[in-house]
Design a protein around this motif. Structure first.
Motif, PDB file in Angstrom:
ATOM      1  N   UNK A 110       0.834  -1.206   0.000  1.00 19.06           N
ATOM      2  CA  UNK A 110       0.000   0.000   0.000  1.00 19.06           C
ATOM      3  C   UNK A 110       0.866   1.253   0.000  1.00 19.06           C
ATOM      4  N   UNK A 111       1.977   1.216   0.743  1.00 21.26           N
ATOM      5  CA  UNK A 111       2.900   2.350   0.733  1.00 21.26           C
ATOM      6  C   UNK A 111       3.473   2.519  -0.670  1.00 21.26           C
ATOM      7  N   UNK A 112       3.883   1.442  -1.286  1.00 20.37           N
ATOM      8  CA  UNK A 112       4.403   1.498  -2.656  1.00 20.37           C
ATOM      9  C   UNK A 112       3.377   2.068  -3.624  1.00 20.37           C
ATOM     10  N   UNK A 113       2.117   1.681  -3.447  1.00 18.61           N
ATOM     11  CA  UNK A 113       1.047   2.205  -4.302  1.00 18.61           C
ATOM     12  C   UNK A 113       0.839   3.698  -4.076  1.00 18.61           C
ATOM     13  N   UNK A 114       0.926   4.121  -2.814  1.00 17.20           N
ATOM     14  CA  UNK A 114       0.771   5.550  -2.509  1.00 17.20           C
ATOM     15  C   UNK A 114       1.911   6.366  -3.111  1.00 17.20           C
TER      16      UNK A 114
END
Length: 191
Positions: free
Chosen positions: A162-166
């Motif tokens: 999710x951090x990577x997606x953000x």
């Protein structure tokens, strides 16, 4: 040299004191100060700092930002308001141009081609920063501060993916690529 004007100041509160407080840590040659009404100016000689200040102001929103590159008269006065030289004249022209631009950022310099190139890259960065979601900012702030994506995920209570997606949605990698280009172009515009 930066000249910054509050957008819509007649319809809202005076945001200059808050901006001056936020900019007090910027590495300036002459500190930021109110120059007239809803306007402030500061003299910086480090293009890295200029890019950082411009993007911080874009993120804060509500400002027209003029970057003037070029020489200043020396010896420098004690007050930014008393300064003179091409950078001051260019910053004035730049803030007036910024008021008419959707990105609210403009660059002016005697080196017109370098200034136009710097303006193009700063505009792209400004649009990118302005369109980021709050979630993207949360991840970017943590990773920029030195946390790994796994550490940022733990702090935010989300997965590492999710951090990577953000980060991806916030175009963090694009900003990291464009910042050094903006710095180089501002240095060229400054002569």
């Amino acid at each position: 040299m930066l000249t910054i004007d509050q957008k819509g100041s007649r319809r809202g509160p005076d945001r200059v004191p808050g901006a001056l407080s936020a900019l007090s840590g910027a590495p300036t040659v002459l500190r930021f100060e109110r120059t007239a009404g809803d306007e402030l100016q500061g003299v910086l000689d480090d293009p890295v700092a200029v890019v950082g200040v411009v993007l911080d102001l874009v993120r804060a929103g509500g400002w027209s930002i003029g970057v003037g590159a070029g020489p200043v008269q020396t010896p420098l006065p004690a007050s930014t308001r008393a300064g003179a030289g091409a950078a001051f004249i260019c910053a004035r022209a730049a803030v007036e141009a910024a008021k008419r631009r959707p990105s609210r950022v403009a660059v002016r310099s005697p080196a017109t081609t370098a200034a136009a190139d710097a303006q193009a890259v700063l505009t792209a960065l400004a649009v990118l920063v302005d369109r980021r979601s709050a979630q993207a900012w949360e991840a970017i702030v943590l990773v920029t501060a030195g946390r790994t994506q796994a550490e940022a995920a733990a702090e935010l209570g989300v997965t590492r993916q999710a951090v990577g997606q953000r980060l991806a949605a916030g175009l963090w990698d694009v900003e990291r690529d464009l910042r050094p280009t903006a710095v180089r172009l501002l240095a060229l515009a400054g002569g």
